[in-house]
Structure formats: C-alpha cells, structure tokens
Design a protein around this motif. Structure first.
Motif, PDB file in Angstrom:
ATOM      1  N   PRO A 190       0.810  -1.224   0.000  1.00  0.00           N
ATOM      2  CA  PRO A 190       0.000   0.000   0.000  1.00  0.00           C
ATOM      3  C   PRO A 190       0.844   1.275   0.000  1.00  0.00           C
ATOM      4  O   PRO A 190       0.485   2.259  -0.644  1.00  0.00           O
ATOM      5  N   VAL A 191       1.960   1.238   0.691  1.00  0.00           N
ATOM      6  CA  VAL A 191       2.821   2.422   0.732  1.00  0.00           C
ATOM      7  C   VAL A 191       3.432   2.671  -0.642  1.00  0.00           C
ATOM      8  O   VAL A 191       3.450   3.805  -1.131  1.00  0.00           O
ATOM      9  N   LEU A 192       3.914   1.605  -1.292  1.00  0.00           N
ATOM     10  CA  LEU A 192       4.507   1.771  -2.619  1.00  0.00           C
ATOM     11  C   LEU A 192       3.463   2.205  -3.648  1.00  0.00           C
ATOM     12  O   LEU A 192       3.767   2.999  -4.538  1.00  0.00           O
ATOM     13  N   LYS A 193       2.244   1.688  -3.521  1.00  0.00           N
ATOM     14  CA  LYS A 193       1.180   2.124  -4.443  1.00  0.00           C
ATOM     15  C   LYS A 193       0.904   3.613  -4.256  1.00  0.00           C
ATOM     16  O   LYS A 193       0.697   4.336  -5.233  1.00  0.00           O
ATOM     17  N   GLY A 194       0.906   4.068  -3.016  1.00  0.00           N
ATOM     18  CA  GLY A 194       0.720   5.488  -2.748  1.00  0.00           C
ATOM     19  C   GLY A 194       1.852   6.325  -3.333  1.00  0.00           C
ATOM     20  O   GLY A 194       1.620   7.396  -3.903  1.00  0.00           O
ATOM     21  N   MET A 195       3.071   5.830  -3.219  1.00  0.00           N
ATOM     22  CA  MET A 195       4.212   6.535  -3.797  1.00  0.00           C
ATOM     23  C   MET A 195       4.101   6.572  -5.317  1.00  0.00           C
ATOM     24  O   MET A 195       4.425   7.576  -5.954  1.00  0.00           O
ATOM     25  N   TYR A 196       3.625   5.485  -5.906  1.00  0.00           N
ATOM     26  CA  TYR A 196       3.440   5.411  -7.356  1.00  0.00           C
ATOM     27  C   TYR A 196       2.426   6.469  -7.805  1.00  0.00           C
ATOM     28  O   TYR A 196       2.664   7.221  -8.743  1.00  0.00           O
ATOM     29  N   LYS A 197       1.297   6.529  -7.088  1.00  0.00           N
ATOM     30  CA  LYS A 197       0.269   7.521  -7.434  1.00  0.00           C
ATOM     31  C   LYS A 197       0.795   8.943  -7.243  1.00  0.00           C
ATOM     32  O   LYS A 197       0.521   9.828  -8.047  1.00  0.00           O
ATOM     33  N   GLY A 198       1.565   9.146  -6.183  1.00  0.00           N
ATOM     34  CA  GLY A 198       2.162  10.461  -5.964  1.00  0.00           C
ATOM     35  C   GLY A 198       3.124  10.824  -7.081  1.00  0.00           C
ATOM     36  O   GLY A 198       3.169  11.980  -7.519  1.00  0.00           O
ATOM     37  N   GLY A 199       3.883   9.841  -7.544  1.00  0.00           N
ATOM     38  CA  GLY A 199       4.796  10.080  -8.664  1.00  0.00           C
ATOM     39  C   GLY A 199       4.050  10.469  -9.925  1.00  0.00           C
ATOM     40  O   GLY A 199       4.484  11.361 -10.668  1.00  0.00           O
ATOM     41  N   LEU A 200       2.911   9.819 -10.178  1.00  0.00           N
ATOM     42  CA  LEU A 200       2.101  10.178 -11.349  1.00  0.00           C
ATOM     43  C   LEU A 200       1.590  11.613 -11.242  1.00  0.00           C
ATOM     44  O   LEU A 200       1.601  12.364 -12.225  1.00  0.00           O
ATOM     45  N   LEU A 201       1.134  11.990 -10.042  1.00  0.00           N
ATOM     46  CA  LEU A 201       0.660  13.369  -9.845  1.00  0.00           C
ATOM     47  C   LEU A 201       1.775  14.374 -10.108  1.00  0.00           C
ATOM     48  O   LEU A 201       1.572  15.388 -10.776  1.00  0.00           O
ATOM     49  N   LEU A 202       2.952  14.092  -9.592  1.00  0.00           N
ATOM     50  CA  LEU A 202       4.078  14.995  -9.796  1.00  0.00           C
ATOM     51  C   LEU A 202       4.496  15.045 -11.256  1.00  0.00           C
ATOM     52  O   LEU A 202       4.819  16.110 -11.778  1.00  0.00           O
ATOM     53  N   GLU A 203       4.503  13.893 -11.932  1.00  0.00           N
ATOM     54  CA  GLU A 203       4.876  13.868 -13.350  1.00  0.00           C
ATOM     55  C   GLU A 203       3.919  14.712 -14.185  1.00  0.00           C
ATOM     56  O   GLU A 203       4.339  15.323 -15.173  1.00  0.00           O
ATOM     57  N   ASN A 204       2.654  14.750 -13.802  1.00  0.00           N
ATOM     58  CA  ASN A 204       1.674  15.552 -14.542  1.00  0.00           C
ATOM     59  C   ASN A 204       1.923  17.052 -14.402  1.00  0.00           C
ATOM     60  O   ASN A 204       1.428  17.838 -15.208  1.00  0.00           O
ATOM     61  N   THR A 205       2.665  17.452 -13.379  1.00  0.00           N
ATOM     62  CA  THR A 205       2.936  18.877 -13.184  1.00  0.00           C
ATOM     63  C   THR A 205       4.253  19.299 -13.834  1.00  0.00           C
ATOM     64  O   THR A 205       4.541  20.483 -13.916  1.00  0.00           O
ATOM     65  N   ILE A 206       5.045  18.344 -14.284  1.00  0.00           N
ATOM     66  CA  ILE A 206       6.335  18.659 -14.909  1.00  0.00           C
ATOM     67  C   ILE A 206       6.095  19.078 -16.350  1.00  0.00           C
ATOM     68  O   ILE A 206       5.450  18.370 -17.123  1.00  0.00           O
ATOM     69  N   GLU A 207       6.593  20.230 -16.691  1.00  0.00           N
ATOM     70  CA  GLU A 207       6.444  20.716 -18.054  1.00  0.00           C
ATOM     71  C   GLU A 207       7.415  20.000 -18.976  1.00  0.00           C
ATOM     72  O   GLU A 207       8.569  19.781 -18.620  1.00  0.00           O
ATOM     73  N   THR A 208       6.940  19.639 -20.138  1.00  0.00           N
ATOM     74  CA  THR A 208       7.823  19.044 -21.134  1.00  0.00           C
ATOM     75  C   THR A 208       8.382  20.149 -22.014  1.00  0.00           C
ATOM     76  O   THR A 208       7.698  21.113 -22.340  1.00  0.00           O
ATOM     77  N   LYS A 209       9.624  19.994 -22.363  1.00  0.00           N
ATOM     78  CA  LYS A 209      10.280  21.034 -23.175  1.00  0.00           C
ATOM     79  C   LYS A 209      10.326  20.643 -24.611  1.00  0.00           C
ATOM     80  O   LYS A 209      10.318  19.584 -25.032  1.00  0.00           O
TER      81      LYS A 209
END
Length: 106
Positions: A87-106
């Motif tokens: 459950p902790v790793l799944k939460g980290m995975y979801k958090g990573g997806l949220l953060l990746e969505n905020t990263i601008e692509t160049k």
C-alpha cells in the motif's frame, strides 16, 4: 536494515536505490528469475541489479530461492514484509504520477 531516527527514514533507506521500488513492484506480479527481472528493466546494469537484489534480501523484503538443479535455478519472491509494504509503494506510485503531470515538457 538499519533503524533511523524516524520510521519514515528507515522505510526510505530500505527502498531507496537504483530501481528497488520497481523490482518490488515487478515481484508483486509473481516470482521472477534473475533474467526475467533484467529483461523487465533494461536500463539497469546486471551488476546494479545484483547489488539491489542482495540489499533487498538483507533487508528482509525479498527472498532468494536456489533450486538444486543443473543448471542451478534461482527465483526471487517477496517476503511477507515485502508484500506488506505494497500500500505504501502504491501510494508513492500515485504520488509520482501526480508529480509527473505537473512537470512541463520542453
């Protein structure tokens, strides 16, 4: 596994490393042989894969089983502790997806 001042640090210290979290996530899908893991993660060297698997085994998250066959067969699986942190790793995975969505692509 070495205890830290804070339990969060203890957890992070045991899963930080070159792709340890990914190794654990692949093992959630079932036991894997070494070569299967290498094929699933082609961006990690075999030397690093071996190092990470040994550290995960020392920390009690992964179990290494050697079968007495010729040639020898080795399989890696999650221990109860390794399965318990899902459950902790799944939460980290979801958090990573949220953060990746905020990263601008160049």
């Amino acid at each position: 596994m070495k205890k830290s001042y804070c339990p969060i640090d203890t957890f992070i210290n045991s899963i930080k490393g070159k792709r340890k979290g990914t190794i654990i996530l692949h093992l959630y899908q079932g036991d894997k042989r070494y070569n299967e893991l290498v094929k699933l993660m082609p961006d990690i060297s075999e030397r690093m894969m071996t190092k990470q698997l040994k550290e995960l085994e020392v920390d009690g998250l992964v179990k290494r089983t050697v079968f007495p066959e010729v040639p020898p067969r080795v399989e890696y699986s999650l221990t109860e502790l390794g399965r318990a942190i899902r459950p902790v790793l799944k939460g980290m995975y979801k958090g990573g997806l949220l953060l990746e969505n905020t990263i601008e692509t160049k």
